[in-house]
Each structure stands twice: as structure tokens, then as C-alpha cells.
Scaffold this motif. Structure first.
Motif, PDB file in Angstrom:
ATOM      1  N   ARG A 158     -17.503  87.372  19.151  1.00  0.00           N
ATOM      2  CA  ARG A 158     -18.451  86.629  18.543  1.00  0.00           C
ATOM      3  C   ARG A 158     -19.868  87.087  18.368  1.00  0.00           C
ATOM      4  N   TRP A 159     -20.328  86.694  17.224  1.00  0.00           N
ATOM      5  CA  TRP A 159     -21.824  87.335  17.073  1.00  0.00           C
ATOM      6  C   TRP A 159     -22.871  86.371  17.485  1.00  0.00           C
ATOM      7  N   PRO A 160     -23.822  87.029  18.209  1.00  0.00           N
ATOM      8  CA  PRO A 160     -24.626  86.240  18.777  1.00  0.00           C
ATOM      9  C   PRO A 160     -25.643  85.591  17.889  1.00  0.00           C
ATOM     10  N   THR A 161     -25.941  84.436  18.318  1.00  0.00           N
ATOM     11  CA  THR A 161     -26.932  83.475  17.360  1.00  0.00           C
ATOM     12  C   THR A 161     -28.366  83.304  18.179  1.00  0.00           C
ATOM     13  N   ARG A 162     -28.045  83.142  19.460  1.00  0.00           N
ATOM     14  CA  ARG A 162     -29.421  82.963  19.975  1.00  0.00           C
ATOM     15  C   ARG A 162     -30.522  83.845  19.534  1.00  0.00           C
ATOM     16  N   GLY A 163     -30.480  84.982  19.777  1.00  0.00           N
ATOM     17  CA  GLY A 163     -31.462  86.264  19.191  1.00  0.00           C
ATOM     18  C   GLY A 163     -31.972  85.748  17.677  1.00  0.00           C
ATOM     19  N   PRO A 164     -31.087  86.005  16.802  1.00  0.00           N
ATOM     20  CA  PRO A 164     -31.779  85.794  15.458  1.00  0.00           C
ATOM     21  C   PRO A 164     -32.301  84.498  14.938  1.00  0.00           C
ATOM     22  N   LEU A 165     -31.772  83.340  15.704  1.00  0.00           N
ATOM     23  CA  LEU A 165     -32.256  82.044  15.560  1.00  0.00           C
ATOM     24  C   LEU A 165     -33.639  81.856  15.981  1.00  0.00           C
ATOM     25  N   PHE A 166     -33.941  82.345  17.349  1.00  0.00           N
ATOM     26  CA  PHE A 166     -35.180  82.071  17.662  1.00  0.00           C
ATOM     27  C   PHE A 166     -36.194  83.075  17.198  1.00  0.00           C
ATOM     28  N   ILE A 167     -35.675  84.451  16.963  1.00  0.00           N
ATOM     29  CA  ILE A 167     -36.740  85.339  16.288  1.00  0.00           C
ATOM     30  C   ILE A 167     -37.382  84.823  14.857  1.00  0.00           C
ATOM     31  N   LEU A 168     -36.100  84.354  14.134  1.00  0.00           N
ATOM     32  CA  LEU A 168     -36.424  83.799  12.751  1.00  0.00           C
ATOM     33  C   LEU A 168     -37.166  82.475  13.083  1.00  0.00           C
ATOM     34  N   GLY A 169     -36.959  81.520  13.960  1.00  0.00           N
ATOM     35  CA  GLY A 169     -37.464  80.423  14.149  1.00  0.00           C
ATOM     36  C   GLY A 169     -38.988  80.702  14.540  1.00  0.00           C
ATOM     37  N   ALA A 170     -39.314  81.509  15.409  1.00  0.00           N
ATOM     38  CA  ALA A 170     -40.604  82.034  15.706  1.00  0.00           C
ATOM     39  C   ALA A 170     -41.742  82.356  14.613  1.00  0.00           C
ATOM     40  N   ALA A 171     -41.095  83.126  13.632  1.00  0.00           N
ATOM     41  CA  ALA A 171     -41.722  83.525  12.255  1.00  0.00           C
ATOM     42  C   ALA A 171     -42.015  82.182  11.571  1.00  0.00           C
ATOM     43  N   VAL A 172     -40.929  81.288  11.387  1.00  0.00           N
ATOM     44  CA  VAL A 172     -41.312  80.024  10.786  1.00  0.00           C
ATOM     45  C   VAL A 172     -42.171  79.252  11.156  1.00  0.00           C
ATOM     46  N   VAL A 173     -42.292  79.041  12.706  1.00  0.00           N
ATOM     47  CA  VAL A 173     -43.420  78.171  13.353  1.00  0.00           C
ATOM     48  C   VAL A 173     -44.695  78.820  13.369  1.00  0.00           C
ATOM     49  N   PHE A 174     -44.777  80.120  13.302  1.00  0.00           N
ATOM     50  CA  PHE A 174     -46.013  80.830  13.189  1.00  0.00           C
ATOM     51  C   PHE A 174     -46.645  80.267  11.596  1.00  0.00           C
ATOM     52  N   LEU A 191     -45.972  81.895  18.925  1.00  0.00           N
ATOM     53  CA  LEU A 191     -44.984  82.746  18.232  1.00  0.00           C
ATOM     54  C   LEU A 191     -44.298  83.693  19.535  1.00  0.00           C
ATOM     55  N   VAL A 192     -45.056  84.371  20.172  1.00  0.00           N
ATOM     56  CA  VAL A 192     -44.581  84.912  21.205  1.00  0.00           C
ATOM     57  C   VAL A 192     -43.646  84.089  22.370  1.00  0.00           C
ATOM     58  N   VAL A 193     -43.938  82.898  22.594  1.00  0.00           N
ATOM     59  CA  VAL A 193     -43.302  82.161  23.534  1.00  0.00           C
ATOM     60  C   VAL A 193     -42.002  81.794  22.895  1.00  0.00           C
ATOM     61  N   VAL A 194     -41.902  81.312  21.547  1.00  0.00           N
ATOM     62  CA  VAL A 194     -40.658  80.881  20.682  1.00  0.00           C
ATOM     63  C   VAL A 194     -39.768  82.305  20.916  1.00  0.00           C
ATOM     64  N   ALA A 195     -40.175  83.317  20.678  1.00  0.00           N
ATOM     65  CA  ALA A 195     -39.413  84.443  20.408  1.00  0.00           C
ATOM     66  C   ALA A 195     -38.858  84.868  21.709  1.00  0.00           C
ATOM     67  N   ALA A 196     -39.596  84.489  22.748  1.00  0.00           N
ATOM     68  CA  ALA A 196     -39.158  84.720  24.126  1.00  0.00           C
ATOM     69  C   ALA A 196     -37.747  84.139  24.537  1.00  0.00           C
ATOM     70  N   PHE A 197     -37.540  83.067  23.804  1.00  0.00           N
ATOM     71  CA  PHE A 197     -36.361  82.160  24.188  1.00  0.00           C
ATOM     72  C   PHE A 197     -34.889  83.046  23.578  1.00  0.00           C
ATOM     73  N   ALA A 198     -35.303  84.149  22.807  1.00  0.00           N
ATOM     74  CA  ALA A 198     -34.055  84.803  22.156  1.00  0.00           C
ATOM     75  C   ALA A 198     -33.600  85.443  23.214  1.00  0.00           C
ATOM     76  N   SER A 199     -34.067  85.856  24.499  1.00  0.00           N
ATOM     77  CA  SER A 199     -33.423  86.457  25.629  1.00  0.00           C
ATOM     78  C   SER A 199     -33.117  85.747  26.620  1.00  0.00           C
ATOM     79  N   HIS A 200     -32.072  86.170  27.638  1.00  0.00           N
ATOM     80  CA  HIS A 200     -31.652  85.553  28.778  1.00  0.00           C
ATOM     81  C   HIS A 200     -32.578  86.165  29.937  1.00  0.00           C
ATOM     82  N   GLU A 201     -33.161  87.365  29.653  1.00  0.00           N
ATOM     83  CA  GLU A 201     -33.919  88.102  30.727  1.00  0.00           C
ATOM     84  C   GLU A 201     -35.458  87.865  30.564  1.00  0.00           C
TER      85      GLU A 201
END
Length: 146
Positions: free
Chosen positions: A66-82, A98-108
């Protein structure tokens, strides 16, 4: 399959960038024109894309499932929100968000580190873009008017 798709996308992006920069003068190495950097970067991106395609063709075709969707979704979403909030709310709000929304891309994600990084990057960007480069970026129009 991901390498093939990523390689094709990079080659397409490089082709579009090269096409857009084709009307600009490249100049020479002594007198660099406005088209030099976009042309060089598009060639570099195309080279990376070709390397990914060659890697895929050499037999590294094992699927990862399965392709991961969480990372690209939140990184793109952070750029759009910004992009949506930089003008009305300014860099003082858009930068940390921008940094906080992009941080949701990782589980860590470690939220203490993320918040410190968000504040640090925002201060760095304010100093660099607003004061050193004197770009007309709104800082906090809702608070200080610019």
C-alpha cells in the motif's frame, strides 16, 4: 512502481520548468542570465528522474504494498494552508501553522520539539525575508498592521 512514477513525474516537472524558462536568456558563466538557474535546476531534476526510472528498469520492481498517503497529504496540506493564510494572518501565524500541520505527516512527532522548531523557523524567516531581504511579506496584519 513508485520509482517509475516518481521518475516520470520529475521528468515532467523538469520539462515544464525548462519550457517556462526557455524564453529567458541563459547568458554565460561570466554574465549569468535570468534563465541560467531555472535551466540548470530543471536539468538536475530531470537527471534525478531519469536515475529513478533506470533504477526501476534494472529490476528493483518489488512492490511495497500500500502506498502511504499520510505523509504526502499533510505536507501538501501544510503548503496549501500556508498559501491561504499568509496574506490575511501574516507570517507570524502562517509560519508556525505550516510546521505544525506538516508534523502530522509522521507518527514519530514530538510536540515539544515541533513547537520549538516552529517558533525558531518563524523567527528565522521573519529576520531573513522581512528585514534582511526586505520582501513585502505581511508579519501580523491583524495585530500590528503589516
Amino acid at each position: 512502481m513508485q520509482n517509475l512514477l516518481a521518475g516520470i513525474i520529475l521528468v515532467l516537472i523538469a520539462a515544464i520548468a525548462s519550457l517556462q524558462a526557455s524564453e529567458l536568456s541563459i547568458g554565460t558563466l561570466r554574465h549569468i542570465g535570468p534563465g541560467m538557474v531555472p535551466s540548470a535546476l530543471s536539468a538536475f531534476v530531470a537527471l534525478i528522474g531519469v536515475c529513478l526510472i533506470v533504477t526501476w528498469m534494472r529490476g528493483h520492481r518489488s512492490g511495497t504494498g500500500r502506498w502511504p498517503t499520510r505523509g504526502p497529504l499533510f505536507i501538501l496540506g501544510a503548503a496549501v494552508v500556508f498559501g491561504l493564510i499568509i496574506r490575511p494572518l501574516g507570517l507570524a501565524v502562517a509560519g508556525p501553522l505550516l510546521v505544525v500541520v506538516a508534523a502530522f505527516a509522521s507518527h514519530e512527532t514530538r510536540w515539544g520539539e515541533i513547537l520549538a522548531f516552529a517558533v525558531g523557523m518563524t523567527v528565522f524567516c521573519l529576520v531573513l525575508f522581512k528585514y534582511l531581504l526586505t520582501l513585502p511579506i505581511p508579519v501580523a496584519p491583524w495585530l500590528i498592521g503589516y
